[in-house]
Design an enzyme around this catalytic site. Structure first.
Site, PDB file in Angstrom:
ATOM      1  N   SER A 217      -3.407  -5.123   7.317  1.00 26.73           N
ATOM      2  CA  SER A 217      -4.422  -4.845   6.307  1.00 26.73           C
ATOM      3  C   SER A 217      -5.834  -5.232   6.702  1.00 26.73           C
ATOM      4  O   SER A 217      -6.781  -4.491   6.448  1.00 26.73           O
ATOM      5  CB  SER A 217      -4.045  -5.596   5.037  1.00 26.73           C
ATOM      6  OG  SER A 217      -5.100  -5.585   4.126  1.00 26.73           O
ATOM      7  N   HIS A 245       0.271  -0.491   3.783  1.00 23.78           N
ATOM      8  CA  HIS A 245      -1.045   0.109   4.042  1.00 23.78           C
ATOM      9  C   HIS A 245      -0.921   1.437   4.785  1.00 23.78           C
ATOM     10  O   HIS A 245      -1.909   1.943   5.316  1.00 23.78           O
ATOM     11  CB  HIS A 245      -1.938  -0.866   4.818  1.00 23.78           C
ATOM     12  CG  HIS A 245      -2.314  -2.072   4.014  1.00 23.78           C
ATOM     13  ND1 HIS A 245      -3.347  -2.053   3.108  1.00 23.78           N
ATOM     14  CD2 HIS A 245      -1.762  -3.298   3.916  1.00 23.78           C
ATOM     15  CE1 HIS A 245      -3.436  -3.239   2.517  1.00 23.78           C
ATOM     16  NE2 HIS A 245      -2.476  -4.013   2.986  1.00 23.78           N
ATOM     17  N   LYS A 276      -1.028   1.223  -3.802  1.00 16.51           N
ATOM     18  CA  LYS A 276      -2.188   1.544  -2.965  1.00 16.51           C
ATOM     19  C   LYS A 276      -2.346   3.072  -2.895  1.00 16.51           C
ATOM     20  O   LYS A 276      -2.881   3.651  -3.830  1.00 16.51           O
ATOM     21  CB  LYS A 276      -2.046   0.868  -1.600  1.00 16.51           C
ATOM     22  CG  LYS A 276      -1.872  -0.664  -1.715  1.00 16.51           C
ATOM     23  CD  LYS A 276      -1.920  -1.351  -0.356  1.00 16.51           C
ATOM     24  CE  LYS A 276      -1.330  -2.752  -0.404  1.00 16.51           C
ATOM     25  NZ  LYS A 276      -2.124  -3.704  -1.163  1.00 16.51           N
TER      26      LYS A 276
END
Lengths: 438, 438
Positions: A217, A245, A276
């Site tokens: 990240s 991610h 996300k």
């Protein structure tokens, strides 16, 4: 982990008899235990890493623009640090999926998965996630944090005599899961295959669990997934990858870097997030039916907690289905990332050269990083939260920039100009200076 | 904790070279690690505590009726085991609050609280929760589980040399938080003030943290809050209470049993949930500004996780505001609980005599408990999930019944008749037999 930060210890005795005995007008009692907490806060302030949250209000039709709520009222800003990487949280269809589900099934699940909370949308969501990753089964958790924490610790407890091998840059949730397991663990240097191999070798015939990430990240770099799978094969280790991610963003169907690299089938456990690129909330594991069923049956952080609401599950399901076919969206995302990198290079900013959508611009000092962020926000209307310890090591404080497909050329240009102004204002080092010094 | 359940250990070597190297058609690889997971599942099945989730679809306008999805398709049932205690998850205003927020602000928060996820509704929600409990501040977590887990462990780490005193019946999330802290801890016998006092005395001048609940979920009994506060004063201990099964339901404004008992101001930390009586998702802590700020700044399970979505926060905020003025709703709730207890007494069912809305009907055997639950569902259309180990101790398996204000007299009567039939069918012990045997 935290205790060492407390340099001074308040003196005993602890609690003066300040509690008000009057039941009619009970004041808030000043607890003497607050001395400890105040002390802990003072430490943070002295180290310039006390965090002030920026209060924002997102606006669906204007994303990545939002409102910043501060003392003088709301003010329009541009978000440049969101993990809603694709803007899916603002997609009309995803929103309507949530709306329809809320009206039909309410705002909560009403119980744990076992006790009345096993609603139809979450079952469908798990089937979709299993399919996305080409696995037999998947299991949804309250968050990616919880998925890693209770997932890793439970898996390790179910494998007698296991040794965990964990990448040094793993996320806090993985570290906590590894610690909670209580089993023997060794940290291998970040992405260091030789170090990993030496630890695998040293573990001999014991069961081994390799825990690592695809996209890291904060540095935006990528783990050598295929090579780690090769080592896992050679040393008969189980593999656990965190793709939070990467899911939605990489691979033909957005299943992550492992899909992009053609090695998804070689990973035993894939951990991902709905919070996300999919724009919602929640985390998950995908893998074999037996593994998922065992976690479902043994993980305390799964068993003893309320299920995600149907409205969240339906929104996530809708988002995943869109993103699986979102090749054009992913191409646009990468294009805007590339344009942003090019513009920041023009400004000679000290970026980490990443192969991903994450663009860290290094500052290296907590105070300056905060000041730069504040100036970007107040002077330029650009919101990039400063990233400091413990999220990154001290001395590597940074601005972490995450372009989305919805950031347009004008916004990229405005970002470049604003960063240039801020770097000049604070006389921060530029990339060429950094390279020259190396 | 889990490892001891694995009686047999699969033999090494662990991973045959079964991974398919063909990138074109990758099959799901049969991992040899599955042997461990299959083994763990076999243990559960042998002990008749393998859990089968009941798939249900709630319907807002018909609650507590819902649809049961099984092999032959959906079928209407009545929910009798939901923790959406007041049916707030189906309240039109709460749903519209979620809908409006989703359309305005999207389906997710897009980041951690620190990194772009600190949205306006969650800030407002925390202010409302602080006000509800008469505290300076409050902090929202992904779940009540996470609030306890990361909250207790962080608080304990911030108080040097602290000793935790924890009630023996505390929820798993509190146990995990206590364990994670790594500090010295002692378990006091459930609600046993003498035992607690002896442990407080033994801790001498060290800081002490008493961790307990108001309403205990599975037995439906209540902790002696005032007496524990008295002991805390006497021995200068900090108090942490879990009110997740009480918030919304007890006290003039639904702040919990501590409010009802007039001792809310004497508790240092109040932990609650948004996922039960408030009908949404999430957990929280309320207390002094310094304590909350320290947890905000140090708790990994708070720092490193995505914030709850604005739509959830707005729904919870709306629900809390309604429930704070919900005296009539709480009265109706208690009335329906009383009627249900009366009806079950008529049927001479072996209930625990609780002072709360939780009605445990004891079965005492995992197989029979599951069979009774299955018969209730398939024959009578009544859904009460069997509660077995590890949620309750072995030998105390039960049906846990939770009437809501929306259960009407006809549904209560149907419940009584159905339980009577099931008890007769399986020849289960009645209350008078149980009393006679004692």
């Amino acid at each position: 982990m935290i205790g060492h930060l407390l340099t001074a210890r308040p003196t005993a005795p602890l609690r003066p008899n300040l509690r008000d005995k009057n039941p009619i007008m009970p004041p808030i009692p000043p607890s003497s235990y607050d001395v400890y907490f105040q002390n802990a806060l003072d430490t943070l302030k002295q180290e310039a890493r006390y965090r002030v949250f920026t209060e924002i209000e997102r606006q669906t039709h204007l994303y990545p623009q939002a409102l910043w709520h501060h003392a003088d009222g709301p003010r329009p800003i541009t978000l440049w640090c969101s993990n809603d990487y694709l803007g899916q949280g603002h997609h009309a269809a995803v929103i309507e999926a949530m709306v329809t589900a809320a009206r039909k099934m309410g705002t909560g699940a009403g119980g744990t998965r076992n006790i009345s909370g096993n609603h139809q949308p979450i079952v469908a969501l798990e089937a979709e996630l299993a399919s996305l990753h080409g696995k037999e089964a998947a299991l949804v958790f309250t968050s990616g944090y919880v998925a890693n924490d209770t997932g890793i610790s439970t898996l390790a407890k179910l494998i007698p005599d296991v040794v965990i091998l964990s990448d040094a840059h793993n996320h806090n949730s993985m570290i906590e899961g590894v610690r909670r397991s209580g089993v023997e663990r060794h940290i291998f240097r970040h992405n260091d295959l030789d170090h990993l191999e030496s630890l695998l070798k040293a573990a001999g015939h014991r069961p081994k669990l390799i825990v690592f990430e695809s996209v890291y990240s904060m540095d935006g770099d990528i783990g050598p997934i295929k090579d780690i799978c090769d080592l896992a094969d050679r040393y008969q280790a189980m593999t656990y990858i965190d793709e939070v991610h990467a899911v939605g963003l990489y691979g033909e169907h957005g299943a992550g870097v492992a899909e992009q690299d053609g090695v998804m089938h070689r990973l035993d456990v894939i951990e991902g997030t709905l919070g996300k690129a999919f724009g919602c909330l929640g985390g998950y594991l995908a893998g074999s039916a037996a593994m998922i069923d065992a976690v479902r049956s043994y993980a305390p952080g799964f068993i003893f907690t309320t299920a995600l609401p149907p409205a969240i599950a339906e929104a996530a399901l809708c988002s995943i289905r869109l993103v699986r076919q979102g090749q054009a969206l992913r191409a646009r995302h990468q294009a805007q990332v590339a344009k942003t990198k090019t513009r920041l290079k023009q400004a000679d900013l000290p970026m980490l050269d990443t192969p991903t959508h994450i663009i860290p611009v290094m500052v290296g000092n907590a105070d300056t990083c905060k000041a730069a962020s504040d100036r970007l926000l107040t002077l330029h209307g650009i919101y990039i939260q400063p990233i400091n310890y413990p999220t990154v090591p001290r001395g590597t404080e940074r601005l972490r920039i995450t372009p989305s497909p919805l950031h347009d050329e004008a916004q990229i240009e405005a970002l470049g100009q604003a960063l240039d102004e801020v770097w000049t204002h604070f006389n921060l080092p530029r990339q060429h200076a950094k390279v020259a010094a190396e």
